[in-house]
Design a protein around this motif. Structure first.
Motif, PDB file in Angstrom:
ATOM      1  N   ASP A 250      -6.612  -6.278  34.851  1.00  0.00           N
ATOM      2  CA  ASP A 250      -7.797  -5.946  34.769  1.00  0.00           C
ATOM      3  C   ASP A 250      -9.243  -6.450  34.828  1.00  0.00           C
ATOM      4  O   ASP A 250     -10.134  -5.371  34.816  1.00  0.00           O
ATOM      5  N   TRP A 251      -9.437  -7.663  34.645  1.00  0.00           N
ATOM      6  CA  TRP A 251     -10.352  -8.231  34.680  1.00  0.00           C
ATOM      7  C   TRP A 251     -11.503  -7.510  36.536  1.00  0.00           C
ATOM      8  O   TRP A 251     -12.433  -6.418  36.290  1.00  0.00           O
ATOM      9  N   PRO A 252     -10.777  -7.748  37.403  1.00  0.00           N
ATOM     10  CA  PRO A 252     -10.966  -7.206  38.186  1.00  0.00           C
ATOM     11  C   PRO A 252     -11.914  -6.332  38.597  1.00  0.00           C
ATOM     12  O   PRO A 252     -12.683  -5.967  39.547  1.00  0.00           O
ATOM     13  N   GLY A 264     -23.103   1.842  36.423  1.00  0.00           N
ATOM     14  CA  GLY A 264     -21.931   1.156  35.816  1.00  0.00           C
ATOM     15  C   GLY A 264     -22.318  -0.026  35.140  1.00  0.00           C
ATOM     16  O   GLY A 264     -21.511  -0.415  33.949  1.00  0.00           O
ATOM     17  N   ALA A 265     -23.309  -1.264  34.748  1.00  0.00           N
ATOM     18  CA  ALA A 265     -23.346  -2.025  34.617  1.00  0.00           C
ATOM     19  C   ALA A 265     -23.409  -1.893  32.518  1.00  0.00           C
ATOM     20  O   ALA A 265     -22.674  -3.085  32.306  1.00  0.00           O
ATOM     21  N   SER A 266     -24.401  -0.828  32.727  1.00  0.00           N
ATOM     22  CA  SER A 266     -24.710  -0.675  31.301  1.00  0.00           C
ATOM     23  C   SER A 266     -23.124  -0.058  29.828  1.00  0.00           C
ATOM     24  O   SER A 266     -23.202  -0.951  29.109  1.00  0.00           O
ATOM     25  N   ASN A 267     -22.439   0.504  31.080  1.00  0.00           N
ATOM     26  CA  ASN A 267     -21.081   0.498  30.268  1.00  0.00           C
ATOM     27  C   ASN A 267     -19.850  -0.453  30.305  1.00  0.00           C
ATOM     28  O   ASN A 267     -18.957  -0.405  29.371  1.00  0.00           O
ATOM     29  N   LEU A 268     -20.056  -1.365  30.326  1.00  0.00           N
ATOM     30  CA  LEU A 268     -19.260  -2.585  30.817  1.00  0.00           C
ATOM     31  C   LEU A 268     -18.265  -3.210  29.147  1.00  0.00           C
ATOM     32  O   LEU A 268     -17.586  -3.109  28.893  1.00  0.00           O
ATOM     33  N   PRO A 269     -19.716  -3.702  28.418  1.00  0.00           N
ATOM     34  CA  PRO A 269     -19.544  -4.103  27.494  1.00  0.00           C
ATOM     35  C   PRO A 269     -18.137  -2.915  26.786  1.00  0.00           C
ATOM     36  O   PRO A 269     -17.291  -3.426  26.083  1.00  0.00           O
ATOM     37  N   LYS A 270     -18.699  -1.999  26.739  1.00  0.00           N
ATOM     38  CA  LYS A 270     -17.894  -0.868  26.076  1.00  0.00           C
ATOM     39  C   LYS A 270     -16.292  -0.885  26.953  1.00  0.00           C
ATOM     40  O   LYS A 270     -15.721  -0.471  25.520  1.00  0.00           O
ATOM     41  N   THR A 275     -10.729  -1.307  26.763  1.00  0.00           N
ATOM     42  CA  THR A 275      -9.674  -2.383  27.357  1.00  0.00           C
ATOM     43  C   THR A 275      -8.467  -3.468  26.360  1.00  0.00           C
ATOM     44  O   THR A 275      -8.864  -4.194  25.811  1.00  0.00           O
ATOM     45  N   ASN A 276      -7.206  -3.103  26.485  1.00  0.00           N
ATOM     46  CA  ASN A 276      -6.139  -3.413  26.117  1.00  0.00           C
ATOM     47  C   ASN A 276      -5.875  -5.324  26.552  1.00  0.00           C
ATOM     48  O   ASN A 276      -5.405  -5.004  27.128  1.00  0.00           O
ATOM     49  N   LEU A 277      -6.868  -5.861  25.964  1.00  0.00           N
ATOM     50  CA  LEU A 277      -6.793  -7.144  26.898  1.00  0.00           C
ATOM     51  C   LEU A 277      -6.348  -8.037  26.584  1.00  0.00           C
ATOM     52  O   LEU A 277      -6.097  -8.023  25.290  1.00  0.00           O
ATOM     53  N   LEU A 278      -5.222  -9.661  27.655  1.00  0.00           N
ATOM     54  CA  LEU A 278      -4.645 -10.523  26.820  1.00  0.00           C
ATOM     55  C   LEU A 278      -5.128 -10.895  26.135  1.00  0.00           C
ATOM     56  O   LEU A 278      -6.232 -11.592  26.142  1.00  0.00           O
TER      57      LEU A 278
END
Ligand code: LAG
Ligand code: CA
Length: 464
Positions: A250-252, A264-270, A275-278
């Motif tokens: 999901d990272w890429p 898009g950058a500002s929404n990245l942390p949200k 996202t259900n990351l490992l």
């Protein structure tokens, strides 16, 4: 957990100090890796000494080193004919020399291990000249060593098909058989004897987790596995935690959304939060690998400035263990870089100005992202902020800023326009040096700094 504790205790006893560097059985979050796609062994060894080691990289991922089908495409290396360490990327001796050159530059080598399958064509000639037939590799495997169905994977939500049918029509090894497991362990042990640190397990999701555990049990206990398990649902990806780390695919995608979308950058942390990351400690983060840069899921060098922002973010993040990427530009997804008349892969030539992303790259030109000074600067920055978690993420209209406590701060302009950003930090007042451009940044008594940022650029400062 128990095992980890034991390893840690042993390490502490061995080193006699608590600031243990990378432990022997894995890689730590402060270590930074680099995938070198289609680099021949001689070029890797030289680059380890000249640039990769000095830039602070800790490990490199290199191509599959075994004998392979003789076709011009890059993916010939993903069709093993035998486990002889001999390929158009170099000989066994050249491979061994590369590993020792990298080691002497402080860089560990992870070899790509193609162990789910052998070839996907009925018959042909190997790089070493021998003829082969699918399902028969004399002295290594015979028909019984392959799964009998011999059907291509058709239903991608059926675990049985995913693991026992043929991925891309590649002959699927019966990894539950003793002969197969022993041959695979033998091959990996051979590579370990040449000094590699561990393996990328190609197509790991197509190999049952239990089989990988068995194969790993045939190797020294501290051998590192980085497993390629793409796709979320089948099999349950967390089954593979027992044998090593995993990439977070999901990272890429997150990086692409954030940095190729003007705002898009500002929404990245949200987005990351939702996202259900490992597990962060079991995960290697990448901006791209050789597959995703071809599939369109990731940012590639057609937008090198965006890719650079994604590298910067990945190095600045407290999630995962970062892996950078260095490949070549391509028009045709199958085409290999320049080959010599005898079929060997030619030495890598980096762009003349390799310290900055270029607006355009010629077809098949090596891109050498690892030489970008932003990446070098951010590796040092990552070391400086250590394990301090992310704090104070703020963003508006394509801009993003976040801190690592009072240790460091990053500010990113993800838009196509120049901007002036005023950033609140938790850092002590003073003059800092931007890890990316080298320019001075003054943090006032209120903890703020103001900086002018060109389109798609960033600054990063850290305490000493
Ligand atoms: C991987 N990870 O699980 C590699 O990262 C990925 O690059 C490999 O595919 C794949 N698994 C198998 O090891 C690559 C190419 C494929 C290529 C394959 C085998 O992306 O395109 O398939 O290696 O060489 C090619 C043809 C297929 C054909 C197959 C068998 O493209 O159409 O079915 O060969 O002949
Ligand atoms: Ca399989």
């Amino acid at each position: 957990m128990k095992k980890l504790a034991l390893v840690l205790i042993t390490l502490l006893a061995l080193t006699g100090c608590s600031a243990a560097p990378a432990n022997n059985s894995g890689i730590s979050k402060n270590e930074v890796g680099l995938q070198l796609f289609m680099w021949n062994w001689e070029s890797v060894g030289k680059e380890c000494k000249a640039n990769i080691g000095p830039a602070g990289f800790d490990w490199v991922l290199v191509m599959p080193p075994q004998n392979h089908i003789a076709v011009p495409q890059w993916w010939s290396h993903y069709q093993p004919v035998s486990y002889e360490i001999e390929s158009r990327l170099g000989t066994r001796e050249q491979f061994a020399k590369m590993v020792s050159d990298c080691k002497s530059a402080g860089v560990k080598v992870i070899a790509d291990a193609v162990i789910n399958h052998m070839v996907g064509i009925r018959s042909g000639t190997a790089w070493t000249g021998e003829k082969f037939v699918k399902y028969s590799h004399p002295g290594l495997y015979n028909t019984d060593d392959f799964h009998p169905g011999r059907l291509p994977i058709g239903n991608w939500s059926d675990q049985n098909q995913i693991q026992n049918y043929e991925l891309l029509s590649l002959s699927d090894l019966a990894t539950e058989r003793n002969n197969v497991r022993q041959k695979i362990s033998g091959y990996l042990n051979d590579l370990l004897s040449l000094g590699v640190f561990g393996f990328r397990i190609d197509a790991a999701r197509h190999i049952p987790a239990a089989d990988l555990q068995w194969i790993k049990a045939g190797l020294p206990a501290n051998t590192y596995f980085l497993q390629e398990v793409a796709g979320d649902e089948h099999p349950d990806i967390t089954q593979y935690y027992a044998t090593g780390d995993l990439w977070e695919f999901d990272w890429p995608r997150l990086m692409k959304k954030a940095f190729t979308n003007n705002l898009g950058a500002s929404n990245l942390p949200k987005r990351i939060k939702s996202t259900n990351l490992l597990d962060s400690d079991k995960t290697v983060t990448m901006v791209t690998n050789h597959d995703t840069e071809r599939s369109g899921e990731a940012i590639n060098t057609s937008d090198a400035m965006a890719q650079q922002l994604a590298f910067i973010y990945t190095l600045a993040s407290d999630y995962g263990k970062p892996m950078m990427y260095s490949g070549y530009a391509f028009d045709d997804r199958d085409e290999a870089p320049a080959l010599l008349p005898d079929g060997r892969v030619a030495d890598v030539v980096c762009p003349t100005n390799s310290s900055e992303p270029q607006t355009t790259y010629e077809n098949l030109q090596f891109t050498c992202q690892h030489r970008w000074k932003a990446i070098k600067g951010m590796i040092a920055w990552r070391d400086a902020v250590g394990n301090t978690p992310i704090t104070e993420s703020t963003g508006r209209a394509g801009l993003l800023s976040f801190g690592r406590g009072d240790r460091g701060q990053v500010a990113i302009n993800g838009t196509d326009k120049p901007v002036e950003m005023t950033v609140q930090t938790k850092m002590p007042a003073g003059t800092y040096t931007d890890a990316i451009s080298g320019k001075q940044i003054v943090v006032g008594n209120d903890g703020k700094f103001t900086v002018a940022l060109e389109p798609k650029t960033a600054v990063a400062i850290s305490g000493n």
